[in-house]
Design a protein around this motif. Structure first.
Motif, PDB file in Angstrom:
ATOM      1  N   GLY A 220       0.801  -1.217   0.000  1.00 25.47           N
ATOM      2  CA  GLY A 220       0.000   0.000   0.000  1.00 25.47           C
ATOM      3  C   GLY A 220       0.829   1.260   0.000  1.00 25.47           C
ATOM      4  O   GLY A 220       0.528   2.235   0.699  1.00 25.47           O
ATOM      5  N   MET A 221       1.912   1.265  -0.826  1.00 26.48           N
ATOM      6  CA  MET A 221       2.809   2.430  -0.822  1.00 26.48           C
ATOM      7  C   MET A 221       3.329   2.713  -2.229  1.00 26.48           C
ATOM      8  O   MET A 221       3.449   1.814  -3.054  1.00 26.48           O
ATOM      9  CB  MET A 221       3.995   2.183   0.114  1.00 26.48           C
ATOM     10  N   ASP A 222       3.600   3.981  -2.469  1.00 27.59           N
ATOM     11  CA  ASP A 222       4.232   4.376  -3.719  1.00 27.59           C
ATOM     12  C   ASP A 222       5.711   4.047  -3.655  1.00 27.59           C
ATOM     13  O   ASP A 222       6.356   4.172  -2.602  1.00 27.59           O
ATOM     14  CB  ASP A 222       4.062   5.875  -3.963  1.00 27.59           C
ATOM     15  N   LEU A 223       6.249   3.635  -4.785  1.00 30.15           N
ATOM     16  CA  LEU A 223       7.682   3.421  -4.938  1.00 30.15           C
ATOM     17  C   LEU A 223       8.135   4.172  -6.177  1.00 30.15           C
ATOM     18  O   LEU A 223       7.333   4.514  -7.047  1.00 30.15           O
ATOM     19  CB  LEU A 223       8.002   1.933  -5.067  1.00 30.15           C
ATOM     20  N   TYR A 224       9.437   4.415  -6.268  1.00 26.28           N
ATOM     21  CA  TYR A 224       9.995   5.184  -7.371  1.00 26.28           C
ATOM     22  C   TYR A 224      11.064   4.345  -8.083  1.00 26.28           C
ATOM     23  O   TYR A 224      11.899   3.717  -7.430  1.00 26.28           O
ATOM     24  CB  TYR A 224      10.636   6.477  -6.860  1.00 26.28           C
ATOM     25  N   LEU A 225      10.994   4.328  -9.417  1.00 26.37           N
ATOM     26  CA  LEU A 225      12.101   3.728 -10.157  1.00 26.37           C
ATOM     27  C   LEU A 225      13.326   4.611  -9.936  1.00 26.37           C
ATOM     28  O   LEU A 225      13.246   5.828 -10.008  1.00 26.37           O
ATOM     29  CB  LEU A 225      11.772   3.648 -11.649  1.00 26.37           C
ATOM     30  N   ARG A 226      14.418   3.989  -9.682  1.00 25.26           N
ATOM     31  CA  ARG A 226      15.568   4.761  -9.219  1.00 25.26           C
ATOM     32  C   ARG A 226      16.105   5.712 -10.283  1.00 25.26           C
ATOM     33  O   ARG A 226      16.139   5.383 -11.472  1.00 25.26           O
ATOM     34  CB  ARG A 226      16.676   3.835  -8.743  1.00 25.26           C
ATOM     35  N   VAL A 227      16.508   6.874  -9.845  1.00 24.98           N
ATOM     36  CA  VAL A 227      17.172   7.836 -10.728  1.00 24.98           C
ATOM     37  C   VAL A 227      18.676   7.641 -10.664  1.00 24.98           C
ATOM     38  O   VAL A 227      19.405   8.064 -11.566  1.00 24.98           O
ATOM     39  CB  VAL A 227      16.779   9.291 -10.394  1.00 24.98           C
ATOM     40  N   ALA A 228      19.156   7.021  -9.576  1.00 25.05           N
ATOM     41  CA  ALA A 228      20.586   6.725  -9.413  1.00 25.05           C
ATOM     42  C   ALA A 228      20.732   5.748  -8.247  1.00 25.05           C
ATOM     43  O   ALA A 228      19.915   5.749  -7.325  1.00 25.05           O
ATOM     44  CB  ALA A 228      21.375   7.996  -9.141  1.00 25.05           C
ATOM     45  N   PRO A 229      21.786   4.921  -8.254  1.00 25.20           N
ATOM     46  CA  PRO A 229      22.018   3.985  -7.137  1.00 25.20           C
ATOM     47  C   PRO A 229      22.883   4.577  -6.032  1.00 25.20           C
ATOM     48  O   PRO A 229      23.194   3.899  -5.052  1.00 25.20           O
ATOM     49  CB  PRO A 229      22.750   2.825  -7.829  1.00 25.20           C
ATOM     50  N   GLU A 230      23.264   5.843  -6.153  1.00 28.15           N
ATOM     51  CA  GLU A 230      24.306   6.442  -5.317  1.00 28.15           C
ATOM     52  C   GLU A 230      24.104   6.256  -3.821  1.00 28.15           C
ATOM     53  O   GLU A 230      25.013   5.833  -3.096  1.00 28.15           O
ATOM     54  CB  GLU A 230      24.427   7.939  -5.639  1.00 28.15           C
ATOM     55  N   LEU A 231      22.932   6.596  -3.315  1.00 28.38           N
ATOM     56  CA  LEU A 231      22.746   6.599  -1.871  1.00 28.38           C
ATOM     57  C   LEU A 231      22.807   5.185  -1.293  1.00 28.38           C
ATOM     58  O   LEU A 231      23.230   5.001  -0.141  1.00 28.38           O
ATOM     59  CB  LEU A 231      21.429   7.283  -1.506  1.00 28.38           C
ATOM     60  N   TYR A 232      22.420   4.194  -2.065  1.00 28.50           N
ATOM     61  CA  TYR A 232      22.518   2.813  -1.596  1.00 28.50           C
ATOM     62  C   TYR A 232      23.962   2.323  -1.642  1.00 28.50           C
ATOM     63  O   TYR A 232      24.410   1.582  -0.745  1.00 28.50           O
ATOM     64  CB  TYR A 232      21.601   1.904  -2.414  1.00 28.50           C
ATOM     65  N   LEU A 233      24.688   2.710  -2.658  1.00 34.11           N
ATOM     66  CA  LEU A 233      26.100   2.309  -2.736  1.00 34.11           C
ATOM     67  C   LEU A 233      26.899   2.929  -1.596  1.00 34.11           C
ATOM     68  O   LEU A 233      27.793   2.285  -1.023  1.00 34.11           O
ATOM     69  CB  LEU A 233      26.684   2.703  -4.096  1.00 34.11           C
ATOM     70  N   LYS A 234      26.556   4.165  -1.234  1.00 31.30           N
ATOM     71  CA  LYS A 234      27.254   4.791  -0.107  1.00 31.30           C
ATOM     72  C   LYS A 234      26.870   4.131   1.215  1.00 31.30           C
ATOM     73  O   LYS A 234      27.678   4.061   2.142  1.00 31.30           O
ATOM     74  CB  LYS A 234      26.988   6.294  -0.089  1.00 31.30           C
TER      75      LYS A 234
END
Length: 493
Positions: A220-234
């Motif tokens: 029951g939530m909106d999700l976003y297709l990623r614009v970049a992987p940066e924050l997860y890689l950090k």
């Protein structure tokens, strides 16, 4: 049936005839022990006499792209991948049943053949077919004038036809594959770990871009297709991985152009205990090596210009480039009025209420970028357009960041990562304010990423390289659509 063309109806009738002959028009398996390209490379230069003496047998398959019939024989050209090889179909060799099957052939059909290599009276390298296997019937004829197909709309929308009509297109995508393999091998050799991070994210981040939105029904939530992987890689750097990289898709809900596709491939990599200057040398080494591996040289041609990839590359600060390219006085760097006048003189369009940083960036993009033909590293970007980069110690209004330009296009973006959680929070807050003011590309507040930084991230340098633009450079293509197999297009009319 009324909607079918005459050609399609004739081909459907041939399906029935093939079945009456006991032939399955959509076969299962064919043991192709040879490839057309391999046969041409190994034997294509041999003389008629040598081929007669060696009596070389072969077995390969392909699509019929040319067909000429005469009497009780026919010549067909089979396309196998990017290569084409002629075959000779003769009733005396195929027998009555085999030649009846041959009579059912059309352009576009797939067949497998077994036979002997020889040269025709006109010295054409050919396979004399002893056995014919029907593999697949093409019910739809190829478009008119499909040979050397040039209509870009058809080429992109029906890439399968483009690949049939233009064998050279195969080489573009083979080169793309070699580039990605070369990048991966280089980074693994340097001690990087390849990882995968979420493609659907609860908060989009890592780039100033408008995201695509989807919805997860169960949660029951909106999700976003990623614009970049940066924050997860950090986050992974925080967790203790010292060197990570990812080659994967990003999605940005923005315009389509010769250099932009909403879905594109990006390389991002992060190195702990390093700063952005370390990545300049690493990038020089990577791209120069790709040139040598693919072309055997670090000098390539792009759209009529010689590009020299051998390091070292030119370094140029962002502000100095603006001043020197346009012959401007340094006052434009601090005086908004002077900057507006300069933009007007240079015929650079900016909005009336644009701030100084925006004006200067428009001047840079319109007047400097197109002149950066040879590999050039632009450094010291303003903090306002670098929300995730570390402040420069010698000038806190700038950041430890560089962008690489080749052939007038941005190829890479890198910086010493901001690892101060308090500074990062302030910058997120500034981005949120911009978003609330109507900027749909500004960053969201990401409390989980801030929490990760609060656990401590070591000094880190990170970089993103646009794979599609890199492939454009190495394959001499002017449009990103020519290096993406299925580019995004407007709905078909």
């Amino acid at each position: 049936m009324d909607d079918l063309t005459d050609q399609q109806q004739q081909r459907i009738k041939k399906l029935d005839t093939l079945r009456e002959l006991g032939v399955q028009p959509y076969g299962t398996r064919f043991d192709a022990t040879d490839r057309a390209g391999q046969l041409i490379r190994l034997h294509g230069e041999k003389s008629k006499e040598v081929l007669e003496r060696e009596q070389l047998r072969c077995r390969f398959a392909g699509r019929i792209v040319a067909l000429r019939r005469f009497g009780k024989a026919a010549f067909a050209v089979l396309q196998d991948g990017a290569d084409r090889l002629q075959v000779y179909l003769k009733k005396d060799l195929l027998g009555e049943q085999g030649y009846r099957v041959c009579e059912m052939l059309d352009l576009g059909d797939w067949i497998g053949v077994s036979g002997q290599l020889f040269r025709t009276k006109t010295d054409e390298f050919t396979v004399e077919v002893r056995e014919l296997t029907f593999l697949s019937k093409a019910l739809r004829p190829l478009p008119e004038k499909w040979h050397g197909l040039t209509d870009v709309e058809t080429r992109y929308r029906q890439r399968y036809v483009d690949l049939i009509a233009n064998p050279s297109v195969h080489e573009i995508f083979a080169t793309r594959s070699r580039i990605i393999a070369g990048v991966r091998a280089f980074l693994i050799e340097k001690g990087f770990l390849e990882v995968e991070t979420p493609m659907m994210q609860p908060i989009p981040g890592g780039a100033t871009a408008r995201p695509f939105v989807t919805h997860h029904n169960a949660l029951g939530m909106d999700l976003y297709l990623r614009v970049a992987p940066e924050l997860y890689l950090k986050r992974l750097i925080v967790g203790g991985f010292p060197r990570v990289f990812e080659i994967n898709r990003n999605f940005r809900n923005e315009g389509i152009s010769t250099i932009h596709n909403p879905e594109f491939t990006m390389l991002e990599f992060y190195v702990a205990y390093a700063d952005y200057t370390d990545l300049i040398g690493l990038t020089e080494e990577l791209i120069a090596r790709l040139g040598k591996e693919i072309f055997g040289t670090t000098t390539i041609e792009y759209q009529g210009q010689q590009i020299h990839l051998a390091p070292p590359w030119r370094r140029w600060s962002y502000r100095q480039a603006i001043l020197e390219v346009n012959g401007l006085d340094s006052s434009v760097l601090s005086d908004r009025t002077a900057a507006m006048k300069a933009a007007a003189r240079l015929k650079v369009e900016v909005e009336k209420n644009a701030d100084l940083v925006t004006i200067l960036n428009e001047i840079f993009e319109e007047t400097v970028e197109p002149k950066l033909v040879q590999p050039t590293v632009i450094t010291d970007y303003p903090i306002e357009i670098s929300p995730l980069a570390r402040r420069k110690d010698s000038d806190p209004s700038l950041t430890d960041r560089f962008e690489l330009y080749i052939a007038g296009r941005e190829i890479a973006n890198a910086f010493s990562e901001l690892n101060d959680p308090l500074d990062q929070r302030k910058r997120f807050e500034a981005q949120v304010a911009q978003r609330e003011a109507g900027d749909e590309e500004a960053h969201y507040m990401d409390e989980d990423f801030l929490r990760a930084l609060e656990h401590g991230m070591p000094p880190t340098a990170g970089e993103g390289i646009g794979i599609d633009r890199l492939v454009m450079l190495f394959t001499n293509q002017a449009s990103i659509r020519d290096v993406i197999l299925f580019p995004q297009l407007r709905p078909e009319k």
